[in-house]
Design a protein around this motif. Structure first.
Motif, mmCIF file in Angstrom:
data_model
loop_
_atom_site.group_PDB
_atom_site.id
_atom_site.type_symbol
_atom_site.label_atom_id
_atom_site.label_comp_id
_atom_site.label_asym_id
_atom_site.label_seq_id
_atom_site.Cartn_x
_atom_site.Cartn_y
_atom_site.Cartn_z
ATOM 1 N N THR A 191 0.860 -1.182 0.000
ATOM 2 C CA THR A 191 0.000 0.000 0.000
ATOM 3 C C THR A 191 0.897 1.233 0.000
ATOM 4 O OG1 THR A 191 -1.543 -1.266 1.326
ATOM 5 C CG2 THR A 191 -1.944 1.096 1.197
ATOM 6 N N VAL A 192 0.639 2.144 -0.914
ATOM 7 C CA VAL A 192 1.484 3.340 -1.016
ATOM 8 C C VAL A 192 0.616 4.593 -1.024
ATOM 9 C CG1 VAL A 192 3.335 4.478 -2.339
ATOM 10 C CG2 VAL A 192 3.041 1.999 -2.513
ATOM 11 N N ASN A 193 1.050 5.604 -0.301
ATOM 12 C CA ASN A 193 0.416 6.925 -0.363
ATOM 13 C C ASN A 193 1.554 7.910 -0.607
ATOM 14 O OD1 ASN A 193 -0.708 9.447 0.147
ATOM 15 N ND2 ASN A 193 -2.057 8.685 1.763
ATOM 16 N N ASN A 194 1.584 8.501 -1.791
ATOM 17 C CA ASN A 194 2.707 9.407 -2.095
ATOM 18 C C ASN A 194 2.311 10.875 -1.992
ATOM 19 O OD1 ASN A 194 1.315 9.961 -4.416
ATOM 20 N ND2 ASN A 194 2.800 9.046 -5.826
ATOM 21 N N GLY A 195 1.189 11.121 -1.328
ATOM 22 C CA GLY A 195 0.744 12.503 -1.130
ATOM 23 C C GLY A 195 -0.129 12.989 -2.277
ATOM 24 N N GLU A 196 -0.013 12.341 -3.433
ATOM 25 C CA GLU A 196 -0.850 12.734 -4.574
ATOM 26 C C GLU A 196 -1.807 11.619 -4.941
ATOM 27 O OE1 GLU A 196 2.003 13.630 -7.554
ATOM 28 O OE2 GLU A 196 2.623 15.481 -6.554
ATOM 29 N N LYS A 197 -1.423 10.403 -4.601
ATOM 30 C CA LYS A 197 -2.199 9.237 -4.980
ATOM 31 C C LYS A 197 -2.008 8.173 -3.904
ATOM 32 C CE LYS A 197 -2.757 7.686 -9.763
ATOM 33 N NZ LYS A 197 -3.332 8.836 -10.388
ATOM 34 N N LYS A 198 -3.044 7.373 -3.752
ATOM 35 C CA LYS A 198 -2.904 6.239 -2.831
ATOM 36 C C LYS A 198 -3.353 4.992 -3.584
ATOM 37 C CE LYS A 198 -4.477 4.419 1.546
ATOM 38 N NZ LYS A 198 -5.476 4.531 2.594
ATOM 39 N N TRP A 199 -2.550 3.953 -3.521
ATOM 40 C CA TRP A 199 -2.923 2.742 -4.243
ATOM 41 C C TRP A 199 -2.445 1.496 -3.507
ATOM 42 C CZ3 TRP A 199 1.109 5.906 -5.458
ATOM 43 C CH2 TRP A 199 2.361 5.338 -5.604
ATOM 44 N N GLN A 200 -2.991 0.361 -3.929
ATOM 45 C CA GLN A 200 -2.581 -0.916 -3.340
ATOM 46 C C GLN A 200 -2.245 -1.885 -4.471
ATOM 47 O OE1 GLN A 200 -5.364 -3.416 -0.958
ATOM 48 N NE2 GLN A 200 -3.950 -2.909 0.693
ATOM 49 N N LEU A 201 -1.055 -2.418 -4.418
ATOM 50 C CA LEU A 201 -0.587 -3.378 -5.409
ATOM 51 C C LEU A 201 -0.871 -4.777 -4.871
ATOM 52 C CD1 LEU A 201 1.092 -2.450 -7.934
ATOM 53 C CD2 LEU A 201 3.103 -3.219 -6.707
#
Lengths: 530, 177
Positions: free
Chosen positions: A185-195
């Motif tokens: 799970t990644v949140n880069n401040g512009e987008k959040k997604w789960q691989l």
């Protein structure tokens, strides 16, 4: 007294007694001594301020109201005394009668003795004043980290097993976490997604609000440790690092433990109390603070062959108008412009960095959380629950969460009032109900373990109390006085009043006797017969 | 946004509204003042005086609600400065640098942390004996007699040691500026 060494010493004593030194000790005399006094004050800034006794804002308000009234009757005069006389100070009782507590010499001696005992038993290094302050500072300075967090459980029989292990990367607002099964799970401040490698898909998730990023938030732990009574209980090796073990005791709850890395001053392990024969331990088995993190970790690059799943993840928009068009809402805006605006099909999120405001269309009746405190906003109820405010205004439900929630919420609802915690609402009860504190404390611990959560709800507690009056042999089946007859009139977080439409009781008065926050149980302390 | 009803009612002397404002605003202001004066008695006095002066000002002037916390900090700094001036008249030199309003008003959390680091670095440069005496007297708040017992010194030696430790610390802090 003229000796500068003595003067300096007396000055330190006055500050330690939380008294104004010049008032009690006189003046410094020389520039050199003044400089040393200033240095004492500087060193003292390392300590947490001594806060006024409870009820201070109420006493302050009473003194102000008195002053304003006098000014209104005598014509206004600008106060000119830079050093108010003692008579003008706020004392703990009204009517100008000073009741500033004086510690009796015997009590003072006892306190000094206890302090001496405390320092001798918890001597863990000089000028390592409070490991918790050091931790707070280290956490505040943490710019990024990479670590592996392991969660283990142990039962009362001593059997231990691993629940899960996650790898974490955190850099400012960005974070990524990889679970055992490879899900990332990644949140880069512009987008959040789960691989999701097993399903070969990438799920796009709403960016905000993003609740607890993981189960062991370093900032939260530092805050909690500081807020609750704590003591150093030992020093142990944790994951190959020397760590100070501290015991944290939430009021009325069971103690739990936190280990702080002696080198980095960062929390390294957390162990909950044994509850329901189960104890959980979270350990950073590896931890690299302020390290170089590969920026690719936070880059959105779905691997080839992966399907992108999108369920209204929201989108960043530049203007409120765009957000309004996407969500079909006309948002109510604080005066301060948000750092970012996110628009969803059914809501708008205003991001202020430390605070998030979510606005959606109001539907159905407004139901405050049962264990929330109540204030007022926009002429209606305001739910105050932990760090969240929620209310309705002009057909929109607004939720403000974060450190500046009150300030920003007031920019939307100018009439917003917070629950008045100093107000005594329950002393009006015509019949007092005695409370056994031992039983109440045991009940609180039971609720802390996850049992009988109804005790957190003043309506449920009132329902049980009134129905047990009607059916002392016990409630079987539907209660005689139904839940619909109970209405919460006020709740300031510490005291509540519930109105009952039918039966022998007209009003029930309740108090949170053990802990005055969302985790505290309610007890009936009085009622008005019908 | 104009000053909300709460503020208007408070200015008219409505206790309930004054309480609401005090409950919502007292703590950051008190902490700000305490940071400067380092004792509860004086911090309580100045907090009260700041509210009195602010409400007095608001009886004659309009003030947006949002600006209130910043405005009150400035009023608090003026009260502090008045007190320093008063002392100057009594013969105490005033360290105006220390109450530079711009610097202090802008002192956010990050600045407080860096000041804390600077003091801690300076403390680390002291001898162990000096650190012990400051730890016992200032940080832990023991009396001279208790500190003497804990450090195995006489009371006179504790007074001398703390004086010299603070002299050394002031010098280190001066050098690091």
């Amino acid at each position: 007294m003229d000796n500068p060494e003595n003067k300096l010493s007396d000055y330190i004593d006055a500050l330690n007694a939380e008294k104004e030194p010049e008032k009690h000790q006189g003046t410094a005399g020389t520039p050199e001594l003044e400089k040393l006094l200033a240095t004492v004050r500087l060193v003292r800034t390392l300590k947490e301020p001594a806060m006024p006794s409870p009820g201070y804002p109420q006493r302050l308000a009473a003194a102000l109201a008195d002053k304003i009234q006098k000014n209104n009757t005598t014509g206004f005069r600008q106060p000119v005394e830079p050093n108010p006389k003692p008579g003008n100070r706020i004392y703990e009782t009204a009517a100008g009668r000073s009741r500033r507590k004086r510690i009796l010499p015997a009590v003072a001696a006892l306190v000094a003795g206890l302090l001496l005992f405390a320092v001798l038993t918890s001597w863990t290094g000089l000028f390592n004043p409070d490991v918790v302050y050091a931790m707070e500072k280290a956490v505040a300075q943490l710019s990024n980290y990479h670590g592996v967090l392991e969660m283990r459980s142990k039962n009362a029989a001593g059997e231990e097993w691993m629940i899960r292990r996650v790898e974490l990367w955190s850099d400012g607002d960005k974070y990524a976490l990889r679970q055992n099964d490879g899900t990332m799970t990644v949140n880069n401040g512009e987008k959040k997604w789960q691989l999701r490698p097993q399903k070969k898909e990438v799920a796009l998730l709403p960016l905000l609000p993003d609740p607890a990023r993981n189960g062991f938030d370093l900032r939260d732990e530092a805050k909690r440790a500081k807020q609750y009574p704590h003591k150093v209980v030992g020093s142990e090796m944790i994951a190959g690092r020397q760590a100070t073990k501290i015991e944290i005791s939430p009021p009325g709850g069971l103690a739990y433990y936190l280990w702080i890395d002696a080198e980095t001053n960062l929390p390294v392990q957390l162990q909950t109390a044994m509850q329901n024969a189960l104890q959980t331990t979270l350990t950073f088995i590896s931890f690299e603070p302020n390290t170089g993190i590969n920026p690719k970790i936070f880059a959105y690059q779905p691997p080839e062959g992966f399907k992108v799943v999108e369920k209204d993840p929201g989108q960043l928009v530049a203007t409120v108008e765009e957000a309004a068009a996407i969500s079909r809402l006309t948002p109510l805006l604080p005066k301060e412009a948000p750092a970012r605006i996110l628009a969803f099909k059914d809501r708008i999120v205003l991001d202020y960095g430390d605070t998030t405001i979510v606005e959606s269309a109001a539907g159905g009746a407004f139901q405050p959380a049962p264990n929330s405190a109540l204030g007022t906003a926009a002429g209606g109820p305001l739910e105050v629950w932990q760090e969240r405010l929620r209310w309705r205004q002009d057909g929109i439900e607004i939720q403000a969460e974060g450190t500046r929630r009150v300030e920003l919420a007031r920019q939307i609802a100018g009439d917003l009032t917070l629950p008045d915690t100093g107000k005594n609402m329950v002393n009006k009860a015509r019949v007092e109900v005695p409370v056994d504190m031992e039983i109440t404390k045991a009940d609180q611990q039971q609720v802390d373990r996850g049992s009988s959560p109804w005790q957190l709800d003043p309506l449920q507690v009132s329902l049980t109390f009134v129905n047990l009056m009607v059916s002392p042999e016990g409630i079987t089946g539907e209660p005689e006085i139904p839940a619909a007859s109970f209405k919460l009139m006020t709740n300031n977080g510490a005291q509540a009043v519930v109105e009952v439409a039918a039966g022998p009781v007209k009003q029930v008065y309740l108090k949170r006797l053990v802990r005055q926050d969302e985790t505290g149980i309610w007890s009936v302390v009085g009622y008005d017969p019908r | 946004m104009n000053a909300p009803d709460e503020l208007k009612k408070a200015i008219e002397g409505d206790l309930k509204s004054i309480e609401q404002i005090c409950i919502a605003t007292w703590e950051p202001l008190y902490r700000f003042i305490y940071f400067k004066v380092q004792n509860r008695e004086e911090a309580e006095d100045i907090t009260q005086e700041t509210y009195v002066k602010t409400l007095a000002y608001l009886q004659k002037h309009k003030m947006p609600w949002d600006n209130l916390p910043g405005f009150m900090k400035t009023v608090a700094l003026n009260v502090l400065r008045d007190r320093w001036r008063q002392r100057k008249r009594r013969g105490i030199p005033v360290n105006f640098e220390e109450i530079n309003p711009e610097e202090t008003a802008g002192m956010d959390h990050q600045k407080a942390v860096s000041q804390r680091l600077q003091i801690e670095n300076a403390l680390a440069k002291l001898s162990e004996d000096q650190r012990i005496v400051l730890d016992l007297r200032i940080n832990k708040g023991y009396s001279v007699a208790e500190s003497a017992k804990l450090a195995g010194k006489t009371e006179a030696a504790v007074r001398t040691a703390q004086y010299r430790a603070l002299q050394a610390l002031a010098q280190i802090l001066d050098d690091s500026d």
